[in-house]
Design an enzyme around this catalytic site. Structure first.
Site, PDB file in Angstrom:
ATOM      1  N   HIS A   1       0.783  -1.258   0.000  1.00 59.48           N
ATOM      2  CA  HIS A   1       0.000   0.000   0.000  1.00 59.48           C
ATOM      3  C   HIS A   1       0.808   1.298   0.000  1.00 59.48           C
ATOM      4  O   HIS A   1       0.787   2.069   0.954  1.00 59.48           O
ATOM      5  CB  HIS A   1      -1.015   0.012   1.149  1.00 59.48           C
ATOM      6  CG  HIS A   1      -0.540  -0.517   2.484  1.00 59.48           C
ATOM      7  ND1 HIS A   1       0.593  -0.070   3.107  1.00 59.48           N
ATOM      8  CD2 HIS A   1      -1.081  -1.453   3.307  1.00 59.48           C
ATOM      9  CE1 HIS A   1       0.737  -0.701   4.257  1.00 59.48           C
ATOM     10  NE2 HIS A   1      -0.256  -1.551   4.403  1.00 59.48           N
TER      11      HIS A   1
ATOM     12  N   ASP B   1      -6.316  -4.092  -0.338  1.00 56.67           N
ATOM     13  CA  ASP B   1      -6.245  -3.912   1.119  1.00 56.67           C
ATOM     14  C   ASP B   1      -7.665  -3.893   1.703  1.00 56.67           C
ATOM     15  O   ASP B   1      -7.985  -3.095   2.593  1.00 56.67           O
ATOM     16  CB  ASP B   1      -5.472  -2.658   1.528  1.00 56.67           C
ATOM     17  CG  ASP B   1      -5.081  -2.681   3.004  1.00 56.67           C
ATOM     18  OD1 ASP B   1      -5.390  -3.676   3.697  1.00 56.67           O
ATOM     19  OD2 ASP B   1      -4.476  -1.703   3.468  1.00 56.67           O
TER      20      ASP B   1
END
Lengths: 428, 304
Positions: free
Chosen positions: A239, A312
């Site tokens: 991320h 995510d």
């Protein structure tokens, strides 16, 4: 035994084979038998064939999400393997990789085996667990990577927490080389993040919320790149959210260091402005950043610095988000909006469709060394049929994920998965 | 006026002017022998304090009583919050009692907004996290205007832990709406990013105080110690404490303000705190009038 299927007249895009044409796909025994252009002569077809008309639609290999939270075992009120994999299939994903921050933590082969067994029994798509780097994700000693690898883990990560100790991270990158698996780093310098709850800057000052500076991510990206260089271990940065991280990874790749990276749709779609009004559904870690960072992340996707788009997917229960901003947990329920948000990158000219689909299929599959993300004859028939013209409004009430926590509520997106096929099984 | 007072950010200049005008009428009431008016008789207010507070809570309670409301006090140690009830359930329960006003203090920024969105009662922010303390800024403005006649064009120095101060934030928002010239003074570790409000930042207090009309001191919170925002209170006082010598750098008629409670000898010397230029006790008195005005206006009442 699944039925044979013919998908007719779809626009097939499969970056693994450099396919980009209108044609048909024939599925037999749950496997891809053939992909052919529209004009080629059809072969004799058996009578039990189910035909799906994909005219005017796109057909991609089933999407591969290398960063998912399925929450089971331990947090079944947030999500289960059943509901999470169903959400995946709704979003066009046919493989997901659950992170180990469950309860108990997936830091040993027993938990890995439980997740895999449960997925086979109740899941709707392929599940490739990611094991913890350290026992209990405490960052103190490395977990049984080898045994977890044998049980089915495809990568290791302490996601949700960084490995703060540099020597432990060094050992993990070194040790993982024996199994040739990536170590996925959640880059966050905890003392520097200092309990922050959103991006640090003018807006955090204005909202009176404690900020997390970009540097809290970037110092760890820099450290881990140096450790990858030192050890030769395969580093994957999870991320990516800041301009500085993109710059560091770009430089590392130029220097030939073994590093790959992912970002998530929220880091290239929206900014910290989504937090205004103390919207806990926009609380995520790393935090949503500024327009400058959004543009840098897009640039990183475009020039290949960022290899992968992952979700995510971090579902939380409604009651957990209905709290003081400081207290609410971080995370966005992302599986059911990821494709639509990512297709915006094609609309804006950031990526070609083929590049985008590559970052959501074959590229993560190769990083994880799994045989997914392709329509090659002989591979499992995992694919998604997408109606690119169909506009839909994000409505969390209609999510099949138990997590309704999305900052994209009400947003109009294009690119609705119409049919997802997993190993020859059709989900509409 | 909007339904709630969640912050100065959300108020217009006109709203603020109306509060200050109304406060002036209530200040007259407070000078009378009988200090109570029936303006809000039959209304119920709950003081919901999730953080310890003596001054603000007392000031609100007095304002509420002067307006003849029925007052409920709800503070954390005696409440169901310690039994694990969520904030949402707590406020829904309180709303079900049929209250008209919720005065809320909470350690988390944004809680008054969260409550305002979820109840019909008028919500008054009595301090949320490091976000805002709007009634403090209103009473500070009232106190300044009382002495200086205006806010426009004044040089206001705000000194201390700006980053963690909701008082400073609300004052910055209010003063910037009235075109005051704001200077933030303090150690670099305690100055937030507030460029959007046209503030000037000084790490050197002597430089920042020169020619100031108002010197607004902030309380140094003891929990900041040992976290390397500054090395010691002794060193802090040397560089950012207000003593008479420093006060001499400001204009001769500069006002000294402090939201209290003061740490004498840490951010302000006793001589400065007790000097004729100090309006610290006027701030306390004005707080009651201003809070009466806020409650009165949130009922939608007309000026008496």
């Amino acid at each position: 035994m699944s039925k044979d299927i013919l998908i007719k007249d779809g626009h097939i895009v499969d970056p693994s084979q450099d396919i980009d044409y209108v044609g048909d796909i024939l599925i037999a025994d749950g496997k891809i038998k053939e992909t052919r252009t529209q004009n080629s002569k059809p072969r004799a077809q058996n009578s039990g064939l189910e035909t799906i008309d994909a005219g005017g639609m796109f057909v991609f290999p089933g999407l591969v999400d290398m960063h998912t939270h399925l929450r089971e075992p331990g947090f079944e009120h947030k999500e289960t393997i059943r509901t999470g994999t169903l959400a995946a299939v709704h979003g066009g994903f046919t493989s997901v990789c659950p992170m180990p921050n469950t309860s108990p933590v997936n830091d040993n082969p027993t938990v890995t085996a439980f997740i895999i067994k449960k997925s086979l029994d109740e899941g709707f798509c392929h599940v490739y667990p990611i094991g913890a780097i350290t026992k209990g994700q405490r960052g103190e000693e490395i977990a049984e990577m080898g045994l977890m690898y044998e049980a089915g883990c495809v990568a290791f990560s302490d996601d949700g927490r960084p490995v703060m100790s540099s020597i432990i991270m060094r050992r993990a990158l070194e040790y993982s080389k024996r199994f040739n698996v990536p170590v996925i780093s959640h880059c966050e310098d905890l003392p520097l993040a200092d309990g922050g709850v959103m991006n640090e800057g003018g807006l955090s000052a204005m909202l009176g919320l404690k900020g997390i500076p970009s540097a809290a991510e970037e110092v760890m990206v820099a450290r881990d790149i140096l450790l990858a260089e030192l050890t030769g271990g395969r580093l994957h940065i999870a991320h990516v959210s800041t301009q500085g991280s993109v710059r560091l990874i770009r430089q590392a790749k130029e220097r030939g260091i073994p590093v790959t990276a992912e970002t998530c749709p929220h880091y290239f779609s929206i900014t910290e402005d989504a937090v205004k009004g103390y919207n806990t559904n926009a609380k995520v870690n790393p935090p949503l950043r500024t327009q400058r960072d959004v543009e840098a992340v897009r640039e990183g996707l475009k020039d290949g610095t960022i290899d992968v788009i992952a979700t995510d997917h971090a579902p939380h229960h409604l009651d957990e988000k209905l709290l003081e901003f400081d207290k609410a947990p971080s995370g966005i329920s992302g599986l059911e909006t990821a494709l639509g948000l990512s297709l915006n990158l094609v609309g804006s000219g950031t990526l070609s469709l083929k590049q985008l689909i590559g970052k959501m299929t074959i590229v993560p599959a190769r990083i994880l060394n799994v045989d997914r993300g392709t329509l090659k004859p002989g591979s499992d028939a995992d694919l998604v049929i997408v109606d690119m013209g169909k506009e839909f409004r994000v409505d969390a009430k209609r999510f099949v994920s138990l997590g309704r926590n999305t900052p994209f509520e009400g947003m109009s997106l294009k690119g609705m998965p119409v049919v997802t096929i997993v190993k020859g099984k059709i989900h509409r | 006026m909007p339904k709630d007072l969640v912050g100065i950010k959300e108020l217009s200049k006109r709203d603020i002017g109306q509060v200050l005008d109304t406060a002036s009428s209530f200040k007259d009431v407070l000078r009378r022998d009988i200090k109570k008016v029936p303006a809000l008789r039959g209304k119920t207010v709950v003081n919901l304090f999730f953080e310890p507070s003596t001054r603000t809570k007392t000031s609100f309670e007095l304002a509420e009583k002067r307006l003849s409301t029925d007052v409920l006090n709800f503070s954390v140690p005696t409440s169901s919050v310690v039994k694990g009830e969520s904030l949402f359930d707590t406020i829904k329960t309180i709303e079900a009692y049929g209250v008209d006003f919720i005065v809320i203090r909470h350690a988390s920024s944004g809680v008054p907004h969260f409550i305002a969105e979820n109840v019909n009662a008028s919500v008054i922010n009595a301090g949320d996290g490091t976000n805002e303390h709007p009634t403090q800024a209103l009473l500070d403005a009232f106190s300044i205007i009382e002495k200086k006649g205006t806010l426009e064009g004044l040089n206001v120095a705000i000194v201390g832990d700006i980053a963690h101060s909701r008082v400073a934030k609300s004052n910055i928002y209010l003063l910037s709406k009235f075109n005051a010239r704001i200077r933030l003074i303090g150690p670099p570790t305690l100055i937030p990013c507030m460029e959007d409000y046209g503030v000037e930042v000084f790490y050197d207090m002597d430089e920042g105080l020169r020619g100031a009309d108002i010197v607004m001191m902030l309380r140094i919170q003891m929990e900041r110690q040992g976290r390397s925002f500054f090395p010691s209170t002794q060193e802090y006082f040397k560089y950012w404490g207000l003593d008479m010598k420093r006060l001499g750098l400001a204009r001769k008629d500069a006002l000294v303000m402090h939201p209290g409670p003061m740490n004498r000898g840490i951010e302000i010397s006793s001589q400065a705190a007790d000097s004729p230029q100090s309006v610290i006790l006027d701030q306390v008195t004005n707080g009651i009038a201003v809070r009466m005005a806020v409650m009165y206006l949130l009922t939608g009442g007309e000026k008496q």
